[in-house]
Design a protein around this motif. Sequence first.
Motif, mmCIF file in Angstrom:
data_model
loop_
_atom_site.group_PDB
_atom_site.id
_atom_site.type_symbol
_atom_site.label_atom_id
_atom_site.label_comp_id
_atom_site.label_asym_id
_atom_site.label_seq_id
_atom_site.Cartn_x
_atom_site.Cartn_y
_atom_site.Cartn_z
ATOM 1 N N ASN B 201 0.847 -1.204 0.000
ATOM 2 C CA ASN B 201 0.000 0.000 0.000
ATOM 3 C C ASN B 201 0.884 1.256 0.000
ATOM 4 N N ILE B 202 0.707 2.074 -1.006
ATOM 5 C CA ILE B 202 1.554 3.253 -1.167
ATOM 6 C C ILE B 202 1.344 4.272 -0.040
ATOM 7 N N HIS B 203 0.187 4.212 0.603
ATOM 8 C CA HIS B 203 -0.078 5.118 1.732
ATOM 9 C C HIS B 203 0.780 4.754 2.935
ATOM 10 N N LYS B 204 1.339 3.547 2.917
ATOM 11 C CA LYS B 204 2.153 3.082 4.052
ATOM 12 C C LYS B 204 3.600 2.845 3.655
ATOM 13 N N THR B 205 3.973 3.353 2.496
ATOM 14 C CA THR B 205 5.334 3.152 1.994
ATOM 15 C C THR B 205 6.219 4.331 2.388
ATOM 16 N N ALA B 206 7.370 4.016 2.972
ATOM 17 C CA ALA B 206 8.365 5.065 3.233
ATOM 18 C C ALA B 206 9.331 5.065 2.051
#
Lengths: 261, 261
Positions: B201-206
Amino acid sequence: MLSKNLTKYLHSLQLKKYRQEHNAFLVEGAKSVLELLAADFQIELVAVTEQFYKENTSLLDKQPFRIEIAAADELSRAGTLQTNDAALAVVKTKDNEFLYAAPGEYVLVLDDIRDPGNLGTIIRIADWYGITKIICSLTTTDWYNPKVIAASKGSFTRVKGYYTELADYFEQVTGVTNAPPHPSRLQIATSVYGTFLEGKNIHKTAFADTGYIVMGNESNGISSAVEAFITQKITIPRFGGAESLNVGIAAAVVLDNWRRG
Amino acid sequence: MLSKNLTKYLHSLQLKKYRQEHNAFLVEGAKSVLELLAADFQIELVAVTEQFYKENTSLLDKQPFRIEIAAADELSRAGTLQTNDAALAVVKTKDNEFLYAAPGEYVLVLDDIRDPGNLGTIIRIADWYGITKIICSLTTTDWYNPKVIAASKGSFTRVKGYYTELADYFEQVTGVTNAPPHPSRLQIATSVYGTFLEGKNIHKTAFADTGYIVMGNESNGISSAVEAFITQKITIPRFGGAESLNVGIAAAVVLDNWRRG
């Protein structure tokens, strides 16, 4: 084979005038027609290739509409796609039903979106982000334009549109008559977000539980009549040299930020 | 008035074959030509309306290129835009110069983007988010196609493209020869992000400090040859029914998440 009369009828549906006269619109392409068959629409007729008919007989035969078998190039000539793969349908338009944001819901509002490709793309993006209601200004391009339907890639089956005069609409849903000037706006309980050049950085915006997100015209942005109802001006931050983003791109970025929460 | 020969030359530049033969491409529309004049390109000639010439004489006359005055409808007929407002230019293409991500920098990589409108839109989005280098597979549509230039809305003046065979390219920039299968991939120091259906999930990617972001083909996504070099598979989360997002939309959402950090 498609009769001359039927081809003429299909051609006529490329024009808004005739779509309104017949309360009908065109859906083109095998993928869109398959999504249509799985959805809740009143279908007048489908024209399909023999191949498509064979592959989808059970799906087609259980329904009450007229079925025409035609060659792929006949379908292309009858429709607007450069290459129509295998199917097109004539579908009854839905009534222009009042829509609003129920508690916990977000609704997209389009203030004068003129390009059919943009509207179709926005319907598809809304669908991706789980928005099922779009309010359109009366000046927004026709939802049932074949280019809108095609660009929505089947999402027109899951997203509803409601056309209305936006200032009247916002008076109704926000309970505010003769929208007051800036300071009093803060008293409006309903959250209405709109993208402006000078808004708050969307990366730092906390979105309310329920709300309206307004996207403005391709050249002029949000009109002043609608701006009066915006409670939160937001901005997509820019890091480089481009002057602007296309309205479909901007809608996607805003919805992604909203969903990211 | 434009001579027959010049018009023929301008028409020829709509084809990749002749753009390559002449090492030249078309820039159309007053806005794009003005951005061009402010940028570092070798201009061969401009054809402009008398009005445009009057308004921009100082800008035009200080430069060494040939200037032709023509009517707006002549410009339309000579170019590809349905309505060319006031100006077009013939510009020398730049050399295909090797590009890579310097420390602290992000570079966009396009694996087989076929549609010129999509490539132009992606150039514009890259420019908005401050990306100035795009690596294109050899199968990606030609950067100098007039539709690409037009869709980039002037951003082609600020973003550079480098065409190369992507597997070779990644071997070079990641220092990995014959890309190893999955487990060893984690040893690659360079961060290469790619969008997949089953990614994180890109919303949770650093996002790392430096990296490559790969966008894949409109229908088939990222090719397996390039997939071997991806160190981080990412996904734009979906909340509704749409099957996919257009590649330009996806690029914007990924870059916005990267910039949001």
